[in-house]
Design an enzyme around this catalytic site. Structure first.
Site, PDB file in Angstrom:
ATOM      1  N   ASN A   6       1.647  -8.787  -0.085  1.00 13.38           N
ATOM      2  CA  ASN A   6       2.728  -7.994   0.503  1.00 13.38           C
ATOM      3  C   ASN A   6       2.141  -6.799   1.257  1.00 13.38           C
ATOM      4  O   ASN A   6       1.378  -6.029   0.689  1.00 13.38           O
ATOM      5  CB  ASN A   6       3.659  -7.522  -0.624  1.00 13.38           C
ATOM      6  CG  ASN A   6       4.621  -6.426  -0.210  1.00 13.38           C
ATOM      7  OD1 ASN A   6       4.741  -5.418  -0.874  1.00 13.38           O
ATOM      8  ND2 ASN A   6       5.302  -6.636   0.888  1.00 13.38           N
ATOM      9  N   GLY A  19       0.780  -1.232   0.000  1.00 10.01           N
ATOM     10  CA  GLY A  19       0.000   0.000   0.000  1.00 10.01           C
ATOM     11  C   GLY A  19       0.808   1.278   0.000  1.00 10.01           C
ATOM     12  O   GLY A  19       0.275   2.353   0.271  1.00 10.01           O
ATOM     13  N   GLY A  20       2.102   1.203  -0.309  1.00  8.71           N
ATOM     14  CA  GLY A  20       2.918   2.409  -0.341  1.00  8.71           C
ATOM     15  C   GLY A  20       2.502   3.356  -1.448  1.00  8.71           C
ATOM     16  O   GLY A  20       1.825   2.953  -2.408  1.00  8.71           O
ATOM     17  N   ARG A  69       7.016   5.484  -9.367  1.00  4.55           N
ATOM     18  CA  ARG A  69       6.047   5.414  -8.274  1.00  4.55           C
ATOM     19  C   ARG A  69       5.571   6.816  -7.879  1.00  4.55           C
ATOM     20  O   ARG A  69       4.404   6.998  -7.514  1.00  4.55           O
ATOM     21  CB  ARG A  69       6.648   4.689  -7.075  1.00  4.55           C
ATOM     22  CG  ARG A  69       6.777   3.190  -7.314  1.00  4.55           C
ATOM     23  CD  ARG A  69       7.105   2.437  -6.071  1.00  4.55           C
ATOM     24  NE  ARG A  69       6.069   2.551  -5.057  1.00  4.55           N
ATOM     25  CZ  ARG A  69       5.785   1.605  -4.172  1.00  4.55           C
ATOM     26  NH1 ARG A  69       6.449   0.457  -4.197  1.00  4.55           N
ATOM     27  NH2 ARG A  69       4.855   1.785  -3.266  1.00  4.55           N
ATOM     28  N   HIS A  90      11.277  -4.492   4.195  1.00  5.18           N
ATOM     29  CA  HIS A  90       9.837  -4.728   4.076  1.00  5.18           C
ATOM     30  C   HIS A  90       9.443  -5.359   2.745  1.00  5.18           C
ATOM     31  O   HIS A  90       8.335  -5.839   2.596  1.00  5.18           O
ATOM     32  CB  HIS A  90       9.127  -3.384   4.239  1.00  5.18           C
ATOM     33  CG  HIS A  90       7.635  -3.473   4.321  1.00  5.18           C
ATOM     34  ND1 HIS A  90       6.973  -4.244   5.247  1.00  5.18           N
ATOM     35  CD2 HIS A  90       6.654  -2.880   3.568  1.00  5.18           C
ATOM     36  CE1 HIS A  90       5.668  -4.118   5.090  1.00  5.18           C
ATOM     37  NE2 HIS A  90       5.448  -3.303   4.073  1.00  5.18           N
ATOM     38  N   TRP A  91      10.352  -5.369   1.786  1.00  3.90           N
ATOM     39  CA  TRP A  91      10.015  -5.734   0.409  1.00  3.90           C
ATOM     40  C   TRP A  91      10.694  -7.050   0.040  1.00  3.90           C
ATOM     41  O   TRP A  91      11.479  -7.118  -0.901  1.00  3.90           O
ATOM     42  CB  TRP A  91      10.455  -4.610  -0.513  1.00  3.90           C
ATOM     43  CG  TRP A  91       9.497  -4.310  -1.619  1.00  3.90           C
ATOM     44  CD1 TRP A  91       8.246  -4.817  -1.818  1.00  3.90           C
ATOM     45  CD2 TRP A  91       9.736  -3.397  -2.702  1.00  3.90           C
ATOM     46  NE1 TRP A  91       7.684  -4.288  -2.950  1.00  3.90           N
ATOM     47  CE2 TRP A  91       8.565  -3.409  -3.505  1.00  3.90           C
ATOM     48  CE3 TRP A  91      10.787  -2.569  -3.046  1.00  3.90           C
ATOM     49  CZ2 TRP A  91       8.445  -2.627  -4.651  1.00  3.90           C
ATOM     50  CZ3 TRP A  91      10.675  -1.790  -4.185  1.00  3.90           C
ATOM     51  CH2 TRP A  91       9.513  -1.811  -4.980  1.00  3.90           C
ATOM     52  N   ASN A 116       5.005  -4.002  -8.253  1.00  2.38           N
ATOM     53  CA  ASN A 116       5.336  -4.613  -6.968  1.00  2.38           C
ATOM     54  C   ASN A 116       5.973  -5.997  -7.163  1.00  2.38           C
ATOM     55  O   ASN A 116       6.843  -6.409  -6.401  1.00  2.38           O
ATOM     56  CB  ASN A 116       4.071  -4.762  -6.137  1.00  2.38           C
ATOM     57  CG  ASN A 116       4.322  -4.827  -4.638  1.00  2.38           C
ATOM     58  OD1 ASN A 116       3.774  -4.040  -3.874  1.00  2.38           O
ATOM     59  ND2 ASN A 116       5.115  -5.783  -4.195  1.00  2.38           N
TER      60      ASN A 116
END
Length: 293
Positions: free
Chosen positions: A107, A39-40, A187, A265-266, A48
Site C-alpha cells: 500500500n 508511509g503515512g 497513529r 488512498h486506503w 495498516n
C-alpha cells in the site's frame, strides 16, 4: 485501548537483518504473503492491515512487518535511495526467514517497496498487488495536496494531532467520518516517537536525481517486469493520482487494474471485503502449483 482488533493467533517477533531489526507479525500457514504498509505518519504493519490479515490467513502464511523507519523496527532510511533501501531490507527479511518466494502486497510506500523488489529480484515475487503505490509519474507533475500534507507533517510547526486528523480524514480516505478517533490517536502517538521525529522515514527527495530515481516510470526495467501484477486504486485518491493505474497497465506486460469508486488512498481499509476477495483470488491464480500439493 488499541484500535487494532485482537487477533489471538497473531505472533510477533524481531528479526535481525544485518545491523537492523525488523518487527514482524505472522498469522496462518501455507504459501507466504508479505504485506507492506504505507508511509503515512504513525503507520505500521498490523494497523495498516487490521481488516485484512485474518481473511488472508485463512489460506496463506501472512507476514506483516513494520518497514524500516516505522513502528517497532529500526529507524533510519537511506535518503539517497529510500525505495531501494526498503526493498533491500524486505528481501533480506525474506532471506532471514528462509523464504525463497512470496506474494507481495503493498500500500502506497509499501507498494513502491514491493514494486522495487519485483524489479530487483523478480524471481522472488510470485505476484504483486499494489494499492495506490508511490513512485508513479512523480516527476511529471506537481505533488498532490494529499502528498504535500504527508510530506509536510514534520515540517514548520512540527507534528500535531490536528495535522494528522486533517490528513487522515480529508486526504487519506473518501469518507473521513468512518475513521475512529482511536485510530488517529494511536497513529499520532506512533508518529511522535523521538527517533522518528529526528529522522522521518518519508521526506522529499534530497536532489533532482533522487526524485528521478524514485519515479518508476523512468526505470527501463518496468517494461520488462513479467511479475503478475494487480493494481487496486481508489478513484478519489488524493495522495497518489489514480491515473497512475493506467500508466502501470500501459508499461507493465502482465498488469491488471481495478478502480474503486468513492474510495480514497486506503483501499484495503475502505473496501476491505472486496480487497480481501480480489487478493485471495489473484494469489490463488499465481501460487506455484508445487506449493499447493
Amino acid at each position: 485501548m488499541s484500535s487494532i482488533p485482537a487477533m489471538t493467533s497473531l505472533h510477533s517477533r524481531h528479526v535481525s537483518i544485518g545491523t537492523r531489526q525488523v518487527f514482524v507479525s505472522e498469522m496462518g500457514e501455507g504459501y507466504p504473503i508479505l504485506m507492506l504498509h504505507g508511509g503515512g505518519p504513525g503507520a505500521s504493519g498490523v494497523s495498516n492491515y487490521s481488516k485484512n490479515i485474518e481473511a488472508l490467513a485463512q489460506q496463506y502464511r501472512v507476514i506483516v512487518p513494520d518497514m524500516i523507519g516505522y513502528g517497532q523496527s529500526t529507524k533510519g532510511v537511506n535518503r539517497a535511495d529510500p525505495f531501494g533501501d526498503l526493498a533491500e531490507a524486505m528481501l533480506d527479511l525474506l532471506d532471514a526467514m528462509g523464504i525463497a518466494h512470496a506474494h507481495v502486497i503493498g500500500n502506497s510506500l509499501g507498494g513502491a517497496c514491493g514494486l522495487r523488489m519485483a524489479l530487483e529480484q523478480p524471481h522472488r515475487v510470485s505476484s504483486l498487488i499494489l494499492m495506490g503505490p508511490g513512485g508513479i509519474n512523480t516527476t511529471k507533475g506537481l505533488p498532490t495536496k494529499g502528498l504535500n500534507q504527508l510530506l509536510n507533517y514534520y515540517s514548520s510547526e512540527g507534528a500535531s494531532i490536528d495535522k494528522l486528523r486533517t490528513f487522515i480524514r480529508e486526504y487519506l480516505v473518501f469518507d473521513g467520518s468512518q475513521v475512529p478517533e482511536s485510530v488517529i490517536r494511536e497513529r499520532y502517538e506512533s508518529s511522535i516517537d523521538p527517533d522518528v521525529v529526528a529522522a522521518p522515514p518519508l521526506r522529499r527527495p534530497s536532489s533532482i536525481w533522487g526524485a528521478i530515481r524514485m519515479d518508476f516510470t523512468r526505470d527501463s526495467r518496468l517494461k520488462r517486469c513479467q511479475v503478475p501484477t494487480l493494481v487496486l486504486w481508489g478513484a478519489s485518491d488524493l495522495v497518489n493520482r489514480p491515473s497512475g493505474a493506467h500508466t502501470l497497465q500501459q508499461l507493465m506486460p502482465n498488469c491488471d487494474v481495478y478502480l474503486f469508486g468513492k474510495t480514497g488512498h486506503w483501499v484495503q481499509w475502505e473496501r476491505a471485503a472486496e480487497f480481501n476477495q480480489l487478493s485471495l483470488s489473484f494469489c490463488d491464480r499465481h501460487t506455484p502449483i508445487a506449493a499447493t500439493r
